[in-house]
Design a protein around this motif. Structure first.
Motif, PDB file in Angstrom:
ATOM      1  N   GLU A 156       0.836  -1.205   0.000  1.00 42.46           N
ATOM      2  CA  GLU A 156       0.000   0.000   0.000  1.00 42.46           C
ATOM      3  C   GLU A 156       0.874   1.259   0.000  1.00 42.46           C
ATOM      4  N   ALA A 212      -4.650  14.403   5.954  1.00 43.25           N
ATOM      5  CA  ALA A 212      -4.921  13.270   5.055  1.00 43.25           C
ATOM      6  C   ALA A 212      -6.090  12.444   5.561  1.00 43.25           C
ATOM      7  N   GLY A 222      -9.694   8.453   1.349  1.00 43.64           N
ATOM      8  CA  GLY A 222      -8.827   7.280   1.212  1.00 43.64           C
ATOM      9  C   GLY A 222      -8.934   6.328   2.393  1.00 43.64           C
ATOM     10  N   LEU A 223      -8.766   5.058   2.112  1.00 45.94           N
ATOM     11  CA  LEU A 223      -8.836   4.048   3.166  1.00 45.94           C
ATOM     12  C   LEU A 223      -7.480   3.416   3.430  1.00 45.94           C
ATOM     13  N   GLY A 224      -6.489   3.751   2.596  1.00 45.39           N
ATOM     14  CA  GLY A 224      -5.193   3.079   2.675  1.00 45.39           C
ATOM     15  C   GLY A 224      -4.506   3.264   4.020  1.00 45.39           C
ATOM     16  N   LEU A 225      -4.347   4.528   4.448  1.00 51.68           N
ATOM     17  CA  LEU A 225      -3.622   4.801   5.688  1.00 51.68           C
ATOM     18  C   LEU A 225      -4.341   4.152   6.866  1.00 51.68           C
ATOM     19  N   ARG A 230       1.098   6.756  -6.705  1.00 48.74           N
ATOM     20  CA  ARG A 230      -0.099   7.522  -7.045  1.00 48.74           C
ATOM     21  C   ARG A 230      -0.047   8.966  -6.578  1.00 48.74           C
ATOM     22  N   HIS A 231       0.628   9.216  -5.449  1.00 51.00           N
ATOM     23  CA  HIS A 231       0.509  10.558  -4.875  1.00 51.00           C
ATOM     24  C   HIS A 231       1.816  11.344  -4.774  1.00 51.00           C
ATOM     25  N   ALA A 232       2.976  10.659  -4.724  1.00 50.52           N
ATOM     26  CA  ALA A 232       4.181  11.345  -4.222  1.00 50.52           C
ATOM     27  C   ALA A 232       4.971  12.106  -5.287  1.00 50.52           C
ATOM     28  N   ASP A 263       9.994   7.936   0.711  1.00 50.99           N
ATOM     29  CA  ASP A 263      10.122   8.484  -0.637  1.00 50.99           C
ATOM     30  C   ASP A 263      10.586   9.926  -0.541  1.00 50.99           C
ATOM     31  N   GLY A 294       5.321  14.745  -0.312  1.00 46.44           N
ATOM     32  CA  GLY A 294       4.894  14.698   1.086  1.00 46.44           C
ATOM     33  C   GLY A 294       3.462  15.166   1.245  1.00 46.44           C
ATOM     34  N   PHE A 295       2.984  15.145   2.467  1.00 44.00           N
ATOM     35  CA  PHE A 295       1.611  15.594   2.716  1.00 44.00           C
ATOM     36  C   PHE A 295       1.450  15.923   4.184  1.00 44.00           C
ATOM     37  N   ASN A 300       0.860   4.124  -2.762  1.00 44.80           N
ATOM     38  CA  ASN A 300       0.670   5.542  -2.452  1.00 44.80           C
ATOM     39  C   ASN A 300       1.782   6.398  -3.052  1.00 44.80           C
ATOM     40  N   VAL A 301       3.020   5.889  -3.004  1.00 41.61           N
ATOM     41  CA  VAL A 301       4.141   6.666  -3.554  1.00 41.61           C
ATOM     42  C   VAL A 301       3.923   6.876  -5.049  1.00 41.61           C
ATOM     43  N   CYS A 311       7.923  11.399   2.326  1.00 44.69           N
ATOM     44  CA  CYS A 311       7.074  10.708   3.300  1.00 44.69           C
ATOM     45  C   CYS A 311       7.775   9.433   3.742  1.00 44.69           C
TER      46      CYS A 311
HETATM   47  N1  LIG Z   1       3.804   8.838  -0.107  1.00 41.56           N
HETATM   48  C1  LIG Z   1       2.905   9.827  -0.171  1.00 41.56           C
HETATM   49  N2  LIG Z   1       3.258  11.025  -0.719  1.00 41.56           N
HETATM   50  C2  LIG Z   1       2.361  12.047  -0.801  1.00 41.56           C
HETATM   51  N3  LIG Z   1       1.094  11.972  -0.355  1.00 41.56           N
HETATM   52  C3  LIG Z   1       0.682  10.820   0.190  1.00 41.56           C
HETATM   53  C4  LIG Z   1       1.554   9.692   0.317  1.00 41.56           C
HETATM   54  N4  LIG Z   1       0.873   8.684   0.921  1.00 41.56           N
HETATM   55  C5  LIG Z   1      -0.369   9.167   1.149  1.00 41.56           C
HETATM   56  N5  LIG Z   1      -0.496  10.440   0.721  1.00 41.56           N
HETATM   57  C6  LIG Z   1      -1.662  11.323   0.861  1.00 41.56           C
HETATM   58  O1  LIG Z   1      -2.511  10.794   1.864  1.00 41.56           O
HETATM   59  C7  LIG Z   1      -3.802  10.564   1.337  1.00 41.56           C
HETATM   60  C8  LIG Z   1      -4.414   9.359   1.996  1.00 41.56           C
HETATM   61  O2  LIG Z   1      -3.777   8.164   1.584  1.00 41.56           O
HETATM   62  P1  LIG Z   1      -4.622   6.816   1.578  1.00 41.56           P
HETATM   63  O3  LIG Z   1      -3.745   5.694   1.180  1.00 41.56           O
HETATM   64  O4  LIG Z   1      -5.334   6.726   2.898  1.00 41.56           O
HETATM   65  O5  LIG Z   1      -5.734   7.114   0.501  1.00 41.56           O
HETATM   66  P2  LIG Z   1      -5.659   7.025  -1.098  1.00 41.56           P
HETATM   67  O6  LIG Z   1      -4.351   6.452  -1.524  1.00 41.56           O
HETATM   68  O7  LIG Z   1      -6.011   8.394  -1.604  1.00 41.56           O
HETATM   69  O8  LIG Z   1      -6.851   6.053  -1.446  1.00 41.56           O
HETATM   70  P3  LIG Z   1      -6.876   4.437  -1.267  1.00 41.56           P
HETATM   71  O9  LIG Z   1      -5.609   4.022  -0.590  1.00 41.56           O
HETATM   72  O10 LIG Z   1      -8.087   4.196  -0.416  1.00 41.56           O
HETATM   73  O11 LIG Z   1      -6.997   3.916  -2.641  1.00 41.56           O
HETATM   74  C9  LIG Z   1      -3.601  10.437  -0.150  1.00 41.56           C
HETATM   75  O12 LIG Z   1      -4.752  10.769  -0.860  1.00 41.56           O
HETATM   76  C10 LIG Z   1      -2.474  11.416  -0.409  1.00 41.56           C
HETATM   77  O13 LIG Z   1      -2.967  12.707  -0.501  1.00 41.56           O
END
Ligand SMILES: Nc1ncnc2c1ncn2[C@@H]1O[C@H](COP(=O)(O)OP(=O)(O)OP(=O)(O)O)[C@@H](O)[C@H]1O
Ligand SMILES: [Mg+2]
Length: 360
Positions: free
Chosen positions: A271, A312, A317-320, A278-280, A302, A306-307, A275-276, A344
């Protein structure tokens, strides 16, 4: 209204008006409440607000006093809210607000969050107030979604197993039964032993099919190759074709962790990696798995954007949250270390599963 002490000593029901126990004042009880508490006058002005309500709605201490309660309601609902508030005053009684409705609060920055609200009328001598207790439901709603997602996941998995048992194992076993019938009826010894050999083949296939289905329950590499090798394999496939530079440095931890813990470690790193990507917007990712005293400490870092960790939690999101739940489920802990612009690091700490002492 001069302050909370006025409200708290003069407007509480009779039974609370007796002296507070030695050393306790009701103001501190009000401030310590884990729910937001707002006291609102009949014209909809906030006359008291405790510390939690300032935190929930994102205002500075004192800023809410004298403001209209409607500033805490999503704008599209504020008009309706005002009408309902007026209706409430004509027949006030203690009740939960908007039963069956999804109530939402509006923060200072305009963002919204799910709330549960209960109302109770207070006051006497012609002065009426409504006490609103506001519970922030963000975490609970997420847990509910997570529970639903888990149920759906389990449902899909059952469906897959049922399908494969039906299409594969059951078919093979039917063939075995047919062959067995032939074998029993066969009088020619040569053909009998041939049927016997076929039968053995078919039973072997059926056994293999059962094993294959069982393996589908966990990533097979995890069982066969151990968690670190499985993660390398996953990373290789996952980052294939991306410019991201990744590395995994690991102590040998496979024999120190239970099966469930290894699965959690695998899923958390998965996960975090997702996240890295998709978001980082990172160029580098480092996974460290280290044995520190009797803990297995795993970090995924990574160098991306960052965030703000606290914020967050407000997104969908449900990942964290899922990582945190998974870690807690096997006696571990998760921390997210990040600041906007500074990359992050996700740290998973698992207690080593100390093997039972064996005799001899
Ligand atoms: N490595 C990272 N770098 C930058 N932002 C991050 C990183 N990891 C998480 N985030 C931020 O934290 C938020 C919550 O992460 P989370 O995994 O809970 O949800 P998600 O990835 O958006 O959705 P899901 O995991 O449910 O598919 C993300 O939407 C993003 O904005
Ligand atoms: Mg995620």
């Amino acid at each position: 209204v001069a302050g909370a002490s006025h409200f708290l000593t003069h407007d509480l029901p009779d039974q609370l008006e007796r002296e507070a126990p030695e050393g306790l004042d009701y103001r501190s009880v009000f401030e310590a409440a884990a729910d937001g508490i707002l006291v609102v006058s009949t014209d909809g002005r906030i006359v008291e607000a405790n510390a939690e309500s300032y935190r929930q709605f994102g205002y500075e201490d004192g800023e809410l006093i004298g403001r209209s309660i409607e500033i805490l309601v999503p704008e599209r609902l504020a008009d309706g809210h005002e009408r309902m508030r007026e209706a409430y005053h004509s027949g006030p009684r203690a009740r939960a607000m908007g039963i069956g409705m999804e109530l939402r609060g509006r923060r200072n920055d305009g963002s919204e969050f799910p709330v549960e609200i209960s109302l109770s009328p207070q006051g006497r001598n012609g002065t009426a107030y409504v006490v609103c207790v506001v519970r922030d439901m963000t975490e609970r709603m997420k847990l509910r979604h997570l529970g639903l997602a888990a149920i759906k996941g389990a449902e899909r998995e059952r469906h897959r197993i049922a399908q494969e048992l039906h299409d594969d194992t059951a078919q093979l076993l039917s063939a075995v039964i047919l062959r067995l019938k032939l074998l029993v009826d066969e009088e020619d010894t040569a053909r009998r032993s041939e049927a016997g050999r076929d039968l053995r083949e078919q039973i072997r296939d059926a056994a293999e099919s059962v094993r294959r289905i069982a393996r589908g329950l966990r990533p097979p590499a995890l069982e066969d190759a151990g968690v670190v090798t499985a993660l390398r394999g996953h990373a290789r496939a996952f980052f294939e074709g991306s410019d991201l530079v990744w590395e995994i440095h690991a102590d040998g931890v496979d024999n120190l962790l239970g099966e469930d813990q290894k699965l959690v470690l695998y899923r958390v790193v998965q996960e975090a990696m997702s996240n890295v990507v998709r978001h980082a917007r990172a160029s580098r990712l480092t996974v460290l798995i280290r044995l520190v005293d009797s803990l297995v400490v795993t970090s995924v870092s990574d160098d991306g954007c960052g965030f703000v960790v606290e914020a967050a939690g407000n997104g969908p999101g449900l990942g964290l949250l899922g990582m945190r739940e998974r870690a807690a489920g096997v006696g571990g802990r998760i921390e997210y270390l990040s600041n906007a612009g500074e990359g992050c690091t996700v740290v998973l700490t698992l207690p080593v599963n100390i093997p039972e002492p064996t005799n001899g």
